[in-house]
Motif scaffolding. Sequence first.
Motif, mmCIF file in Angstrom:
data_model
loop_
_atom_site.group_PDB
_atom_site.id
_atom_site.type_symbol
_atom_site.label_atom_id
_atom_site.label_comp_id
_atom_site.label_asym_id
_atom_site.label_seq_id
_atom_site.Cartn_x
_atom_site.Cartn_y
_atom_site.Cartn_z
ATOM 1 N N ASN A 161 0.813 -1.217 0.000
ATOM 2 C CA ASN A 161 0.000 0.000 0.000
ATOM 3 C C ASN A 161 0.843 1.262 0.000
ATOM 4 O O ASN A 161 0.298 2.373 0.127
ATOM 5 C CB ASN A 161 -0.920 0.013 1.218
ATOM 6 N N THR A 162 2.156 1.137 -0.109
ATOM 7 C CA THR A 162 3.025 2.312 -0.053
ATOM 8 C C THR A 162 3.131 3.025 -1.395
ATOM 9 O O THR A 162 3.766 4.066 -1.487
ATOM 10 C CB THR A 162 4.447 1.922 0.406
ATOM 11 N N ARG A 163 2.506 2.492 -2.413
ATOM 12 C CA ARG A 163 2.524 3.129 -3.725
ATOM 13 C C ARG A 163 1.084 3.416 -4.156
ATOM 14 O O ARG A 163 0.140 2.763 -3.737
ATOM 15 C CB ARG A 163 3.204 2.231 -4.761
ATOM 16 N N ILE A 164 0.940 4.413 -5.009
ATOM 17 C CA ILE A 164 -0.320 4.740 -5.653
ATOM 18 C C ILE A 164 -0.125 4.503 -7.144
ATOM 19 O O ILE A 164 0.895 4.896 -7.715
ATOM 20 C CB ILE A 164 -0.727 6.197 -5.389
ATOM 21 N N ARG A 165 -1.089 3.865 -7.781
ATOM 22 C CA ARG A 165 -0.954 3.488 -9.193
ATOM 23 C C ARG A 165 -1.830 4.361 -10.081
ATOM 24 O O ARG A 165 -2.924 4.770 -9.685
ATOM 25 C CB ARG A 165 -1.319 2.012 -9.373
ATOM 26 N N ALA A 166 -1.339 4.643 -11.274
ATOM 27 C CA ALA A 166 -2.085 5.444 -12.242
ATOM 28 C C ALA A 166 -2.091 4.748 -13.597
ATOM 29 O O ALA A 166 -1.125 4.059 -13.956
ATOM 30 C CB ALA A 166 -1.470 6.838 -12.371
ATOM 31 N N HIS A 167 -3.172 4.929 -14.328
ATOM 32 C CA HIS A 167 -3.287 4.487 -15.715
ATOM 33 C C HIS A 167 -3.620 5.691 -16.583
ATOM 34 O O HIS A 167 -4.588 6.413 -16.289
ATOM 35 C CB HIS A 167 -4.431 3.476 -15.888
ATOM 36 N N LEU A 168 -2.846 5.914 -17.614
ATOM 37 C CA LEU A 168 -3.187 6.879 -18.656
ATOM 38 C C LEU A 168 -3.817 6.108 -19.807
ATOM 39 O O LEU A 168 -3.171 5.250 -20.407
ATOM 40 C CB LEU A 168 -1.942 7.630 -19.136
ATOM 41 N N GLY A 169 -5.077 6.389 -20.104
ATOM 42 C CA GLY A 169 -5.752 5.690 -21.192
ATOM 43 C C GLY A 169 -5.152 6.061 -22.537
ATOM 44 O O GLY A 169 -5.046 7.240 -22.878
ATOM 45 N N LEU A 170 -4.732 5.057 -23.314
ATOM 46 C CA LEU A 170 -4.097 5.300 -24.610
ATOM 47 C C LEU A 170 -4.955 4.812 -25.768
ATOM 48 O O LEU A 170 -5.219 5.560 -26.715
ATOM 49 C CB LEU A 170 -2.715 4.626 -24.649
ATOM 50 N N VAL A 171 -5.380 3.568 -25.726
ATOM 51 C CA VAL A 171 -6.298 3.011 -26.728
ATOM 52 C C VAL A 171 -7.396 2.295 -25.950
ATOM 53 O O VAL A 171 -7.155 1.225 -25.377
ATOM 54 C CB VAL A 171 -5.592 2.043 -27.687
ATOM 55 N N ILE A 172 -8.572 2.881 -25.918
ATOM 56 C CA ILE A 172 -9.635 2.395 -25.047
ATOM 57 C C ILE A 172 -10.897 2.098 -25.870
ATOM 58 O O ILE A 172 -11.659 3.010 -26.219
ATOM 59 C CB ILE A 172 -9.976 3.404 -23.938
ATOM 60 N N PRO A 173 -11.131 0.837 -26.194
ATOM 61 C CA PRO A 173 -12.376 0.477 -26.873
ATOM 62 C C PRO A 173 -13.529 0.442 -25.879
ATOM 63 O O PRO A 173 -13.308 0.480 -24.667
ATOM 64 C CB PRO A 173 -12.074 -0.923 -27.415
ATOM 65 N N PRO A 174 -14.768 0.359 -26.345
ATOM 66 C CA PRO A 174 -15.887 0.186 -25.414
ATOM 67 C C PRO A 174 -15.847 -1.208 -24.787
ATOM 68 O O PRO A 174 -15.109 -2.082 -25.235
ATOM 69 C CB PRO A 174 -17.117 0.354 -26.312
ATOM 70 N N ASN A 175 -16.618 -1.374 -23.722
ATOM 71 C CA ASN A 175 -16.781 -2.687 -23.079
ATOM 72 C C ASN A 175 -15.496 -3.212 -22.440
ATOM 73 O O ASN A 175 -15.182 -4.395 -22.540
ATOM 74 C CB ASN A 175 -17.328 -3.722 -24.067
ATOM 75 N N CYS A 176 -14.745 -2.318 -21.799
ATOM 76 C CA CYS A 176 -13.621 -2.759 -20.974
ATOM 77 C C CYS A 176 -13.638 -1.912 -19.708
ATOM 78 O O CYS A 176 -13.991 -0.735 -19.743
ATOM 79 C CB CYS A 176 -12.289 -2.645 -21.712
ATOM 80 N N ALA A 177 -13.278 -2.527 -18.588
ATOM 81 C CA ALA A 177 -13.404 -1.826 -17.317
ATOM 82 C C ALA A 177 -12.516 -2.474 -16.268
ATOM 83 O O ALA A 177 -12.004 -3.587 -16.446
ATOM 84 C CB ALA A 177 -14.861 -1.831 -16.848
ATOM 85 N N MET A 178 -12.358 -1.761 -15.147
ATOM 86 C CA MET A 178 -11.571 -2.251 -14.023
ATOM 87 C C MET A 178 -12.362 -2.022 -12.731
ATOM 88 O O MET A 178 -12.902 -0.940 -12.508
ATOM 89 C CB MET A 178 -10.229 -1.519 -13.944
ATOM 90 N N ARG A 179 -12.407 -3.029 -11.895
ATOM 91 C CA ARG A 179 -12.987 -2.895 -10.560
ATOM 92 C C ARG A 179 -11.859 -2.774 -9.555
ATOM 93 O O ARG A 179 -10.948 -3.590 -9.535
ATOM 94 C CB ARG A 179 -13.852 -4.110 -10.209
#
Length: 242
Positions: A161-179
């Motif tokens: 838990n000592t890190r925070i994670r980031a995602h920069l969306g680059l190629v994002i089709p519909p119908n994909c997700a993260m919980r």
Amino acid sequence: MNEEQRAKDVDALMQWSDDTGINRSALERIFDGLEGAGDRGAPLQGPAFLCPGLEARPWHDPDHFPWVKVLERNYPDIRRELLEQSGAMSAHPESGTLAASGQWTTYRFFNLGRRYEENHAQCSATSQTLQQVPGIASAGMAYFSRMAPGTDVKPHCGFTNTRIRAHLGLVIPPNCAMRVGAETRSWEEGKVVVFDDSFEHAVRNDADSWRSVLLLDTWHPELSQHECRALSFLMTLWRSFL
């Protein structure tokens, strides 16, 4: 992380503290985490190494991190470099254990203190942008992450838990997700999402094309400078089994 490894890490950190002149009292939370003392985390949070006393929330507000705007501003060049390197991807090292289906590939820039010089040279815009993220070289990982159609990454918790994670969306089709935790979100091209991967999270790509993001880690903002230095040292030890 088993008890033998924890004991070795405690001994190593004590020696590092003596060598650097940093008082062990300044690293009390790190020692408590290694010894399994104190806070055991929030619901759905289950890292192998938990540093007690850090704010725990599955999703973070990107506006609280100034470097997010730099990533988003440089999105076009980063996306271009991703596409140029799409044929140079390699299988994610955890794809065999975490991907229930599909294909998960990466192109690495940093991994627990290791810098991938050739990849930085091939992707100069991405490399220069990553330098704006505090702790990028030591807090964890940074890589292009691509998931093929039909990829299903099983629920799992990140190592710490000592890190925070980031995602920069680059190629994002519909119908994909993260919980993350109990909340599911998707990505948007050119936008950053920020989360704590020590919470249980899972990813699905139900689209008919690849999903691609730039993934990166930064230190949890509540860590002190001394704690970040100590964790940078520990990351080099953990790299052998992560």
